[in-house]
Design a protein around this motif. Sequence first.
Motif, PDB file in Angstrom:
ATOM      1  N   LYS A 176     -10.067 -20.600  -9.356  1.00 57.39           N
ATOM      2  CA  LYS A 176     -11.479 -20.511  -8.996  1.00 57.39           C
ATOM      3  C   LYS A 176     -12.387 -20.868 -10.167  1.00 57.39           C
ATOM      4  O   LYS A 176     -13.283 -21.712 -10.040  1.00 57.39           O
ATOM      5  N   ILE A 177     -12.171 -20.238 -11.317  1.00 55.01           N
ATOM      6  CA  ILE A 177     -13.116 -20.336 -12.422  1.00 55.01           C
ATOM      7  C   ILE A 177     -12.818 -21.485 -13.390  1.00 55.01           C
ATOM      8  O   ILE A 177     -13.741 -22.239 -13.738  1.00 55.01           O
ATOM      9  N   PRO A 178     -11.571 -21.675 -13.873  1.00 60.64           N
ATOM     10  CA  PRO A 178     -11.356 -22.714 -14.905  1.00 60.64           C
ATOM     11  C   PRO A 178     -11.799 -24.122 -14.498  1.00 60.64           C
ATOM     12  O   PRO A 178     -12.506 -24.780 -15.278  1.00 60.64           O
ATOM     13  N   PRO A 179     -11.440 -24.643 -13.308  1.00 60.08           N
ATOM     14  CA  PRO A 179     -11.934 -25.981 -12.955  1.00 60.08           C
ATOM     15  C   PRO A 179     -13.454 -26.035 -12.852  1.00 60.08           C
ATOM     16  O   PRO A 179     -14.076 -27.035 -13.246  1.00 60.08           O
ATOM     17  N   PHE A 180     -14.048 -24.974 -12.347  1.00 59.69           N
ATOM     18  CA  PHE A 180     -15.496 -24.912 -12.235  1.00 59.69           C
ATOM     19  C   PHE A 180     -16.146 -24.980 -13.618  1.00 59.69           C
ATOM     20  O   PHE A 180     -17.099 -25.745 -13.839  1.00 59.69           O
ATOM     21  N   LEU A 181     -15.648 -24.186 -14.554  1.00 60.23           N
ATOM     22  CA  LEU A 181     -16.212 -24.181 -15.906  1.00 60.23           C
ATOM     23  C   LEU A 181     -16.023 -25.538 -16.581  1.00 60.23           C
ATOM     24  O   LEU A 181     -16.914 -25.996 -17.318  1.00 60.23           O
ATOM     25  N   LEU A 182     -14.881 -26.182 -16.350  1.00 55.44           N
ATOM     26  CA  LEU A 182     -14.642 -27.505 -16.931  1.00 55.44           C
ATOM     27  C   LEU A 182     -15.655 -28.511 -16.398  1.00 55.44           C
ATOM     28  O   LEU A 182     -16.232 -29.303 -17.163  1.00 55.44           O
ATOM     29  N   ALA A 183     -15.898 -28.486 -15.097  1.00 53.67           N
ATOM     30  CA  ALA A 183     -16.858 -29.423 -14.496  1.00 53.67           C
ATOM     31  C   ALA A 183     -18.271 -29.155 -15.005  1.00 53.67           C
ATOM     32  O   ALA A 183     -19.025 -30.093 -15.310  1.00 53.67           O
ATOM     33  N   VAL A 184     -18.654 -27.883 -15.105  1.00 53.40           N
ATOM     34  CA  VAL A 184     -19.990 -27.547 -15.605  1.00 53.40           C
ATOM     35  C   VAL A 184     -20.136 -27.967 -17.067  1.00 53.40           C
ATOM     36  O   VAL A 184     -21.181 -28.506 -17.475  1.00 53.40           O
ATOM     37  N   MET A 223     -20.298 -16.496 -10.224  1.00 52.88           N
ATOM     38  CA  MET A 223     -18.840 -16.610 -10.343  1.00 52.88           C
ATOM     39  C   MET A 223     -18.144 -15.349  -9.823  1.00 52.88           C
ATOM     40  O   MET A 223     -17.107 -15.423  -9.163  1.00 52.88           O
ATOM     41  N   ILE A 224     -18.725 -14.192 -10.129  1.00 51.00           N
ATOM     42  CA  ILE A 224     -18.136 -12.941  -9.631  1.00 51.00           C
ATOM     43  C   ILE A 224     -18.165 -12.908  -8.113  1.00 51.00           C
ATOM     44  O   ILE A 224     -17.185 -12.528  -7.458  1.00 51.00           O
ATOM     45  N   GLU A 225     -19.289 -13.311  -7.534  1.00 49.29           N
ATOM     46  CA  GLU A 225     -19.411 -13.324  -6.071  1.00 49.29           C
ATOM     47  C   GLU A 225     -18.459 -14.322  -5.425  1.00 49.29           C
ATOM     48  O   GLU A 225     -18.060 -14.151  -4.280  1.00 49.29           O
ATOM     49  N   THR A 226     -18.093 -15.360  -6.162  1.00 49.73           N
ATOM     50  CA  THR A 226     -17.150 -16.346  -5.645  1.00 49.73           C
ATOM     51  C   THR A 226     -15.717 -15.837  -5.681  1.00 49.73           C
ATOM     52  O   THR A 226     -14.934 -16.071  -4.753  1.00 49.73           O
TER      53      THR A 226
END
Length: 282
Positions: free
Chosen positions: A201-209, A41-44
Amino acid sequence: MSSLDKPTDKPTEDRHQDDAEAARAVTEAALFEAFGGLRGMIETVLPGLLFVTIFTINKNLHWSAVAALAVSLVLLVVRLAKRDTVKHAFSGVFGVAFGVVFAMMTGNAKDFYLPGMLYTLGLAVAYIVTTIAGVPLIGLILGPVFKENLSWRTRNPGRKRAYAKSSWAWGLILLAKCAILFPLYWWANTAQLGWVLVALKIPPFLLAVWLTWVFLAKAPPPIDVFAEMEAEERAEKERKEALAHGSIAPGTTAAGVVDASSAPATGQDGDEAAAGGRHRRD
């Protein structure tokens, strides 16, 4: 009968609870590995964050692009030095490089974000189309991680349904993200687009995961096809060793079943064979 003599189902329930917790732990670890974890996530986020920060301060496209590309390369070198998995770092470098090329070619700083936005849109469509086709993309991604490959397609329908739900979740979440970003690409300035993109970047990704974890944690466990192949190889090896030492009859399979083609004739066929032998002797 005293209360101590009465049978109880608690040990069985405890085993089931332990199995469920173990399955959830395996799912969490696999998702963490597949999607890069905290470092991924940091690299993204970091290259895009650095780009929009520098551009907001001095409006210099060249320095913003160079800084974003440089930090991506540094992150890649760090992974190489530690001999860690580099797929997430490589994807970050390529994504930033494409963005830099687009922005430099057009002279429009907003085009730094365009390749990533197009990739997100394409990925959303891929999740939805593959799910409709009966081969959910998330299953193709996570199948090797869970050592089940494509066994879930034909041998584990409950798991296939979980992968389908997960792929729908990923596709719809990414489409919602695109519905926010593309209008901003046309109507907002570079700084506004950049900060919104970093925030998304992060919230939608975390929701999907998280949704993927919820669906898979409730699904049947994966079928370890690698363990199955290893068991078959061991059984075949043991059968060959037994044949070599003469401990089993030729034609016996690994399961101990006699092959009919190599077994001696019995019954009516055996009588006919014996009769034929007597005729020949006569």
